[in-house]
Design an enzyme around this catalytic site. Structure first.
Site, short mmCIF file in Angstrom:
data_model
loop_
_atom_site.label_atom_id
_atom_site.label_comp_id
_atom_site.label_asym_id
_atom_site.label_seq_id
_atom_site.Cartn_x
_atom_site.Cartn_y
_atom_site.Cartn_z
N ILE A 69 2.31 1.57 8.02
CA ILE A 69 3.02 0.88 8.39
C ILE A 69 4.65 1.89 8.45
O ILE A 69 4.96 1.70 7.77
CB ILE A 69 3.75 -0.90 7.83
CG1 ILE A 69 4.21 -2.14 9.09
CG2 ILE A 69 4.15 -0.94 6.42
CD1 ILE A 69 4.49 -2.93 8.58
N GLU A 103 -1.51 -0.33 -0.29
CA GLU A 103 -0.36 0.31 -1.13
C GLU A 103 0.78 0.54 -1.21
O GLU A 103 1.10 1.42 0.26
CB GLU A 103 -1.34 1.55 -1.56
CG GLU A 103 -2.58 2.37 -2.00
CD GLU A 103 -4.04 1.32 -0.99
OE1 GLU A 103 -4.81 1.14 -1.23
OE2 GLU A 103 -3.24 1.81 -0.28
N ASN A 108 9.33 1.48 -4.45
CA ASN A 108 9.82 1.06 -2.66
C ASN A 108 9.28 -0.48 -3.27
O ASN A 108 9.09 -1.35 -2.28
CB ASN A 108 8.88 0.77 -2.10
CG ASN A 108 9.13 0.63 -0.14
OD1 ASN A 108 10.68 0.11 0.55
ND2 ASN A 108 8.80 1.67 0.76
N TYR A 115 6.50 -7.61 1.01
CA TYR A 115 5.32 -8.16 0.83
C TYR A 115 4.84 -9.42 0.16
O TYR A 115 4.07 -10.34 0.36
CB TYR A 115 4.15 -6.82 0.17
CG TYR A 115 4.50 -5.50 0.92
CD1 TYR A 115 4.07 -5.88 2.60
CD2 TYR A 115 4.15 -4.21 0.55
CE1 TYR A 115 4.07 -4.43 3.68
CE2 TYR A 115 4.31 -3.36 1.34
CZ TYR A 115 3.99 -3.23 2.95
OH TYR A 115 4.16 -2.58 3.19
#
Length: 145
Positions: A69, A103, A108, A115
């Site tokens: 993404i 993953e 990050n 998420y």
């Protein structure tokens, strides 16, 4: 607008990939293989005909993998990644896929928090997953409906 990508989008997707991932960028052939695979789809988020973001999703049997993404730097922090992922989760719900994994770099934090806010949980680590040897968290989301 979110839609499935076509071959005509490939040049813009590859450009965005290189802007976002540099050395870790997928090759043009990777994207061509994805588009030809039949099991992996690319979805783009377009703003005024410009691709602002894309996501690559693979569905195998009863689970999905968010392979990639990216959001163009000009469009970050506007909720586009969230909107794109929610769109994908809705597609998965419609086809009765209840498990999705991905993953993410352990460094990050912004992506990890996104998420987690969408119901993903960290369930493992892939050591030295990225070209620069950084580890990746393995995250899963299970739809209970």
């Amino acid at each position: 607008m979110i839609r499935q990508a076509s071959l005509e989008d490939l040049t813009e997707i590859i450009s965005l990939e290189r802007i976002c991932f540099g050395e870790d960028a997928w090759s043009e052939q990777n994207f061509r293989d994805v588009l030809a695979s039949g099991i992996t789809k690319i979805f783009v988020y377009a703003i005024e005909a410009k691709i602002a973001a894309y996501a690559v999703l693979t569905v195998i049997f009863d689970e999905a993998h968010l392979d990639n993404i990216a959001v163009h730097p000009e469009y970050r922090r506007q909720g586009i990644a969230r909107e794109l992922i929610v769109y994908l989760l809705d597609i998965l719900k419609d086809i009765r896929i209840k498990k999705i994994t991905l993953e993410v770099r352990v460094s990050n934090t912004a992506a990890i928090n996104l998420y987690k806010s969408l119901g993903f949980v960290i369930e493992g680590v892939r050591k030295k997953y990225y070209n620069d040897q950084e580890d990746a968290f393995i995250m899963w989301r299970y739809d209970q409906s």
